[in-house]
Design a protein around this motif. Sequence first.
Motif, PDB file in Angstrom:
ATOM      1  N   LEU A   3      -2.302  -6.278  -2.871  1.00 35.01           N
ATOM      2  CA  LEU A   3      -2.250  -5.281  -3.928  1.00 35.01           C
ATOM      3  C   LEU A   3      -1.414  -5.777  -5.091  1.00 35.01           C
ATOM      4  O   LEU A   3      -1.788  -5.635  -6.257  1.00 35.01           O
ATOM      5  CB  LEU A   3      -1.678  -3.967  -3.380  1.00 35.01           C
ATOM      6  N   SER A   4      -0.266  -6.393  -4.777  1.00 34.86           N
ATOM      7  CA  SER A   4       0.590  -6.935  -5.824  1.00 34.86           C
ATOM      8  C   SER A   4      -0.124  -8.019  -6.600  1.00 34.86           C
ATOM      9  O   SER A   4      -0.068  -8.104  -7.826  1.00 34.86           O
ATOM     10  CB  SER A   4       1.876  -7.506  -5.202  1.00 34.86           C
ATOM     11  N   CYS A   5      -0.865  -8.858  -5.887  1.00 34.88           N
ATOM     12  CA  CYS A   5      -1.624  -9.935  -6.516  1.00 34.88           C
ATOM     13  C   CYS A   5      -2.686  -9.378  -7.441  1.00 34.88           C
ATOM     14  O   CYS A   5      -2.875  -9.840  -8.550  1.00 34.88           O
ATOM     15  CB  CYS A   5      -2.249 -10.817  -5.436  1.00 34.88           C
ATOM     16  N   ASP A   6      -3.415  -8.333  -6.985  1.00 36.96           N
ATOM     17  CA  ASP A   6      -4.473  -7.719  -7.793  1.00 36.96           C
ATOM     18  C   ASP A   6      -3.906  -7.144  -9.074  1.00 36.96           C
ATOM     19  O   ASP A   6      -4.482  -7.283 -10.155  1.00 36.96           O
ATOM     20  CB  ASP A   6      -5.182  -6.620  -6.993  1.00 36.96           C
ATOM     21  N   GLN A   7      -2.768  -6.467  -8.990  1.00 35.68           N
ATOM     22  CA  GLN A   7      -2.182  -5.846 -10.167  1.00 35.68           C
ATOM     23  C   GLN A   7      -1.736  -6.885 -11.174  1.00 35.68           C
ATOM     24  O   GLN A   7      -1.809  -6.670 -12.372  1.00 35.68           O
ATOM     25  CB  GLN A   7      -0.994  -4.977  -9.729  1.00 35.68           C
ATOM     26  N   GLU A   8      -1.288  -8.050 -10.689  1.00 32.88           N
ATOM     27  CA  GLU A   8      -0.835  -9.093 -11.595  1.00 32.88           C
ATOM     28  C   GLU A   8      -1.995  -9.737 -12.330  1.00 32.88           C
ATOM     29  O   GLU A   8      -1.840 -10.286 -13.409  1.00 32.88           O
ATOM     30  CB  GLU A   8      -0.080 -10.159 -10.796  1.00 32.88           C
ATOM     31  N   ASN A   9      -3.221  -9.682 -11.730  1.00 32.51           N
ATOM     32  CA  ASN A   9      -4.366 -10.392 -12.303  1.00 32.51           C
ATOM     33  C   ASN A   9      -5.454  -9.466 -12.841  1.00 32.51           C
ATOM     34  O   ASN A   9      -6.554  -9.908 -13.143  1.00 32.51           O
ATOM     35  CB  ASN A   9      -4.983 -11.320 -11.245  1.00 32.51           C
ATOM     36  N   MET A  10      -5.171  -8.164 -12.949  1.00 29.53           N
ATOM     37  CA  MET A  10      -6.203  -7.231 -13.382  1.00 29.53           C
ATOM     38  C   MET A  10      -6.562  -7.400 -14.850  1.00 29.53           C
ATOM     39  O   MET A  10      -7.666  -7.151 -15.274  1.00 29.53           O
ATOM     40  CB  MET A  10      -5.734  -5.783 -13.140  1.00 29.53           C
ATOM     41  N   GLY A  11      -5.608  -7.776 -15.690  1.00 32.27           N
ATOM     42  CA  GLY A  11      -5.882  -7.882 -17.102  1.00 32.27           C
ATOM     43  C   GLY A  11      -5.742  -6.531 -17.775  1.00 32.27           C
ATOM     44  O   GLY A  11      -5.386  -5.527 -17.165  1.00 32.27           O
ATOM     45  N   THR A  12      -6.055  -6.496 -19.081  1.00 34.85           N
ATOM     46  CA  THR A  12      -5.893  -5.274 -19.870  1.00 34.85           C
ATOM     47  C   THR A  12      -7.109  -4.380 -19.736  1.00 34.85           C
ATOM     48  O   THR A  12      -8.238  -4.826 -19.917  1.00 34.85           O
ATOM     49  CB  THR A  12      -5.683  -5.625 -21.361  1.00 34.85           C
ATOM     50  N   ILE A  13      -6.908  -3.127 -19.384  1.00 36.56           N
ATOM     51  CA  ILE A  13      -8.004  -2.157 -19.325  1.00 36.56           C
ATOM     52  C   ILE A  13      -8.328  -1.696 -20.743  1.00 36.56           C
ATOM     53  O   ILE A  13      -7.437  -1.474 -21.560  1.00 36.56           O
ATOM     54  CB  ILE A  13      -7.609  -0.953 -18.447  1.00 36.56           C
ATOM     55  N   TYR A  14      -9.642  -1.533 -21.042  1.00 34.55           N
ATOM     56  CA  TYR A  14     -10.059  -1.120 -22.387  1.00 34.55           C
ATOM     57  C   TYR A  14      -9.780   0.369 -22.579  1.00 34.55           C
ATOM     58  O   TYR A  14     -10.469   1.213 -22.034  1.00 34.55           O
ATOM     59  CB  TYR A  14     -11.553  -1.412 -22.574  1.00 34.55           C
ATOM     60  N   GLU A  15      -8.701   0.669 -23.292  1.00 34.22           N
ATOM     61  CA  GLU A  15      -8.328   2.054 -23.568  1.00 34.22           C
ATOM     62  C   GLU A  15      -8.007   2.184 -25.053  1.00 34.22           C
ATOM     63  O   GLU A  15      -6.847   2.092 -25.474  1.00 34.22           O
ATOM     64  CB  GLU A  15      -7.126   2.467 -22.719  1.00 34.22           C
ATOM     65  N   PRO A  16      -9.022   2.348 -25.922  1.00 36.45           N
ATOM     66  CA  PRO A  16      -8.768   2.420 -27.357  1.00 36.45           C
ATOM     67  C   PRO A  16      -7.893   3.608 -27.712  1.00 36.45           C
ATOM     68  O   PRO A  16      -8.039   4.696 -27.176  1.00 36.45           O
ATOM     69  CB  PRO A  16     -10.184   2.566 -27.950  1.00 36.45           C
ATOM     70  N   GLU A  17      -6.955   3.367 -28.638  1.00 37.43           N
ATOM     71  CA  GLU A  17      -6.032   4.420 -29.033  1.00 37.43           C
ATOM     72  C   GLU A  17      -6.682   5.394 -30.008  1.00 37.43           C
ATOM     73  O   GLU A  17      -6.372   6.589 -30.005  1.00 37.43           O
ATOM     74  CB  GLU A  17      -4.786   3.792 -29.663  1.00 37.43           C
ATOM     75  N   ASN A  18      -7.563   4.905 -30.881  1.00 38.28           N
ATOM     76  CA  ASN A  18      -8.162   5.735 -31.922  1.00 38.28           C
ATOM     77  C   ASN A  18      -9.551   6.212 -31.511  1.00 38.28           C
ATOM     78  O   ASN A  18     -10.218   5.586 -30.686  1.00 38.28           O
ATOM     79  CB  ASN A  18      -8.247   4.945 -33.228  1.00 38.28           C
ATOM     80  N   PRO A  19     -10.006   7.327 -32.078  1.00 37.71           N
ATOM     81  CA  PRO A  19     -11.370   7.802 -31.781  1.00 37.71           C
ATOM     82  C   PRO A  19     -12.395   6.722 -32.114  1.00 37.71           C
ATOM     83  O   PRO A  19     -12.245   5.984 -33.087  1.00 37.71           O
ATOM     84  CB  PRO A  19     -11.512   9.021 -32.691  1.00 37.71           C
ATOM     85  N   TYR A  20     -13.438   6.641 -31.306  1.00 40.49           N
ATOM     86  CA  TYR A  20     -14.435   5.603 -31.523  1.00 40.49           C
ATOM     87  C   TYR A  20     -15.847   6.168 -31.343  1.00 40.49           C
ATOM     88  O   TYR A  20     -16.043   7.229 -30.753  1.00 40.49           O
ATOM     89  CB  TYR A  20     -14.214   4.423 -30.572  1.00 40.49           C
ATOM     90  N   VAL A  21     -16.831   5.420 -31.864  1.00 38.61           N
ATOM     91  CA  VAL A  21     -18.243   5.759 -31.685  1.00 38.61           C
ATOM     92  C   VAL A  21     -18.888   4.650 -30.876  1.00 38.61           C
ATOM     93  O   VAL A  21     -18.429   3.502 -30.884  1.00 38.61           O
ATOM     94  CB  VAL A  21     -18.970   5.913 -33.045  1.00 38.61           C
ATOM     95  N   ALA A  22     -19.968   5.000 -30.157  1.00 41.99           N
ATOM     96  CA  ALA A  22     -20.620   4.028 -29.280  1.00 41.99           C
ATOM     97  C   ALA A  22     -22.042   4.479 -28.989  1.00 41.99           C
ATOM     98  O   ALA A  22     -22.379   5.658 -29.123  1.00 41.99           O
ATOM     99  CB  ALA A  22     -19.849   3.889 -27.976  1.00 41.99           C
ATOM    100  N   PHE A  23     -22.885   3.532 -28.603  1.00 43.45           N
ATOM    101  CA  PHE A  23     -24.191   3.888 -28.072  1.00 43.45           C
ATOM    102  C   PHE A  23     -24.005   4.446 -26.668  1.00 43.45           C
ATOM    103  O   PHE A  23     -23.142   3.983 -25.916  1.00 43.45           O
ATOM    104  CB  PHE A  23     -25.119   2.675 -28.033  1.00 43.45           C
ATOM    105  N   SER A  24     -24.804   5.436 -26.325  1.00 44.71           N
ATOM    106  CA  SER A  24     -24.666   6.051 -25.005  1.00 44.71           C
ATOM    107  C   SER A  24     -25.132   5.110 -23.904  1.00 44.71           C
ATOM    108  O   SER A  24     -24.765   5.272 -22.747  1.00 44.71           O
ATOM    109  CB  SER A  24     -25.471   7.351 -24.945  1.00 44.71           C
ATOM    110  N   SER A  25     -25.946   4.109 -24.257  1.00 49.70           N
ATOM    111  CA  SER A  25     -26.423   3.138 -23.287  1.00 49.70           C
ATOM    112  C   SER A  25     -26.822   1.870 -24.019  1.00 49.70           C
ATOM    113  O   SER A  25     -27.250   1.925 -25.179  1.00 49.70           O
ATOM    114  CB  SER A  25     -27.623   3.687 -22.510  1.00 49.70           C
ATOM    115  N   SER A  26     -26.656   0.728 -23.350  1.00 51.60           N
ATOM    116  CA  SER A  26     -27.067  -0.538 -23.978  1.00 51.60           C
ATOM    117  C   SER A  26     -28.577  -0.685 -24.012  1.00 51.60           C
ATOM    118  O   SER A  26     -29.130  -1.409 -24.840  1.00 51.60           O
ATOM    119  CB  SER A  26     -26.451  -1.722 -23.232  1.00 51.60           C
ATOM    120  N   VAL A  27     -29.273   0.018 -23.114  1.00 51.28           N
ATOM    121  CA  VAL A  27     -30.738   0.028 -23.104  1.00 51.28           C
ATOM    122  C   VAL A  27     -31.180   1.488 -23.032  1.00 51.28           C
ATOM    123  O   VAL A  27     -30.970   2.157 -22.030  1.00 51.28           O
ATOM    124  CB  VAL A  27     -31.322  -0.760 -21.916  1.00 51.28           C
TER     125      VAL A  27
END
Length: 253
Positions: free
Chosen positions: A16-40
């Motif tokens: 568990l400690s190893c996983d947490q050290e290597n997880m990387g940054t989770i995508y959590e944008p601070e500002n409101p954003y727009v996106a497509f509801s699906s890539s296809v």
Amino acid sequence: MKKIFSIIIILAVALLSCDQENMGTIYEPENPYVAFSSSVVPENFLTADNNFSVEIPIVRSSVSAPASAEVVLEMNDDIDGIFALESNTVTFEDGELVAYAKIVPVVDPGLLNPVKSYVFKLTLTGDNVSELFNTSTFTAFFEIDYIAAGTADFSSEAFEGAWSIELLKADLSENLTVYKAVDLYEEGYDIIIVVNGDNVSVADQAAWFSEDYGDVFVVGSGTVSGKVLTMSIEHYIPDVGSYGAFTEILTLP
């Protein structure tokens, strides 16, 4: 047993400690954003009811105020000069979660190819765009429900003869009718003919088989007079050559 259980606990904590050290940054944008509801996006039907247009949903993360999104439609040989975005800007009203980018035909619907699937690739641009969901691919095609239209007579200059064929038809709008000539030149090759008012068009499609070259394609146009469709149709092999254009006449039932 207690010793084995203790070893398992120690290994689990270490992993568990190893996983947490290597997880990387989770995508959590601070500002409101727009996106497509699906890539296809699921396939869309082109019909008279929607004026042969398509709508692609765009979502946003916050609905507390009006917002907008900029959209770019990537052109390809099938849609360039045929379809375009109604607007490059999509607007969200206050409290609105979903808005739509609308793609519309820029030619008469009778010039669209009813046997083709049109592929649209869109990209969102700007500072308020999601880094993960900023592109989407959309496929649209005609919904055609044919009904039996009877037996038609066909006269072919290309094949130097005349014969009767089974004809199917679908009325897509008041002035737009699609005919399917069953086995017109050869068994297994149904030919789609579009009548738009007084004009006739035959989009590129395989029409018969050559033992030397494989599928032979046809393309052409013509006019309508009463029940008679008079067409100039070219027979050709892609990337090889053409047999030339011939006068072909279809008399409707």
